[in-house]
Design a protein around this motif. Structure first.
Motif, PDB file in Angstrom:
ATOM      1  N   UNK A  21       0.803  -1.218   0.000  1.00 19.27           N
ATOM      2  CA  UNK A  21       0.000   0.000   0.000  1.00 19.27           C
ATOM      3  C   UNK A  21       0.840   1.273   0.000  1.00 19.27           C
ATOM      4  N   UNK A  22       1.857   1.309   0.848  1.00 19.42           N
ATOM      5  CA  UNK A  22       2.644   2.536   0.957  1.00 19.42           C
ATOM      6  C   UNK A  22       3.682   2.668  -0.154  1.00 19.42           C
ATOM      7  N   UNK A  23       4.427   1.610  -0.412  1.00 16.91           N
ATOM      8  CA  UNK A  23       5.500   1.668  -1.396  1.00 16.91           C
ATOM      9  C   UNK A  23       5.024   2.159  -2.764  1.00 16.91           C
ATOM     10  N   UNK A  24       3.923   1.620  -3.303  1.00 19.45           N
ATOM     11  CA  UNK A  24       3.484   2.098  -4.612  1.00 19.45           C
ATOM     12  C   UNK A  24       3.072   3.578  -4.615  1.00 19.45           C
ATOM     13  N   UNK A  25       2.702   4.107  -3.473  1.00 24.13           N
ATOM     14  CA  UNK A  25       2.245   5.498  -3.401  1.00 24.13           C
ATOM     15  C   UNK A  25       3.379   6.484  -3.127  1.00 24.13           C
ATOM     16  N   UNK A  26       4.551   5.987  -2.824  1.00 23.97           N
ATOM     17  CA  UNK A  26       5.673   6.860  -2.480  1.00 23.97           C
ATOM     18  C   UNK A  26       6.375   7.388  -3.728  1.00 23.97           C
ATOM     19  N   UNK A  27       6.957   8.577  -3.596  1.00 25.81           N
ATOM     20  CA  UNK A  27       7.780   9.063  -4.700  1.00 25.81           C
ATOM     21  C   UNK A  27       9.030   8.189  -4.826  1.00 25.81           C
ATOM     22  N   UNK A  28       9.607   8.099  -6.020  1.00 23.87           N
ATOM     23  CA  UNK A  28      10.761   7.202  -6.243  1.00 23.87           C
ATOM     24  C   UNK A  28      11.908   7.394  -5.253  1.00 23.87           C
ATOM     25  N   UNK A  29      12.151   8.612  -4.808  1.00 24.31           N
ATOM     26  CA  UNK A  29      13.283   8.843  -3.900  1.00 24.31           C
ATOM     27  C   UNK A  29      13.035   8.293  -2.484  1.00 24.31           C
ATOM     28  N   UNK A  30      11.825   7.861  -2.194  1.00 24.78           N
ATOM     29  CA  UNK A  30      11.499   7.307  -0.875  1.00 24.78           C
ATOM     30  C   UNK A  30      11.331   5.785  -0.893  1.00 24.78           C
ATOM     31  N   UNK A  31      11.384   5.162  -2.070  1.00 22.32           N
ATOM     32  CA  UNK A  31      11.133   3.717  -2.140  1.00 22.32           C
ATOM     33  C   UNK A  31      12.230   2.897  -1.473  1.00 22.32           C
ATOM     34  N   UNK A  32      13.475   3.348  -1.577  1.00 17.44           N
ATOM     35  CA  UNK A  32      14.563   2.617  -0.936  1.00 17.44           C
ATOM     36  C   UNK A  32      14.356   2.552   0.573  1.00 17.44           C
ATOM     37  N   UNK A  33      13.985   3.662   1.175  1.00 16.51           N
ATOM     38  CA  UNK A  33      13.744   3.692   2.622  1.00 16.51           C
ATOM     39  C   UNK A  33      12.591   2.768   3.000  1.00 16.51           C
ATOM     40  N   UNK A  34      11.541   2.757   2.200  1.00 13.90           N
ATOM     41  CA  UNK A  34      10.401   1.881   2.497  1.00 13.90           C
ATOM     42  C   UNK A  34      10.803   0.415   2.385  1.00 13.90           C
TER      43      UNK A  34
END
Length: 103
Positions: A21-34
């Protein structure tokens, strides 16, 4: 055991929410952290379910000192037991932190 959901269920659900749910909604620069958060949850789940009872209780600091002093070198009475313990301990640690490394 406490009633359901227990800690493992809650962690598994949290990981699923992060990934689906969260990962697909995050901007690309935040996916690594997720993904790091999801990976940390997976490690915590494996650690919580690891069978540490199979290993004898051992003071690893004292064991390290004894190894450095040669007390467990080949040919000593404790060598075989220490070698078996260290292999089992390493296998257990890898099963928690890097299970793919075990094959």
């Amino acid at each position: 055991m406490l009633e359901k959901p227990d800690a493992a269920d809650l962690l598994a659900t949290a990981r699923e929410v992060v990934l689906k749910e969260l990962l697909p909604a995050l901007p690309p620069e935040k996916t690594f952290a997720a993904r790091m958060v999801a990976n940390a949850i997976a490690i915590a789940l494996r650690e919580a379910s690891a069978d540490t009872a199979a290993l004898p209780a051992m003071d690893l600091v004292a064991l390290s000192r004894e190894i450095r002093e040669g007390a467990h070198d080949p040919g000593t009475p404790r060598h075989a037991a220490t070698l078996a313990f260290l292999r089992d301990h390493a296998r257990l640690r890898a099963s928690v932190s890097a299970p793919k490394a075990l094959g």
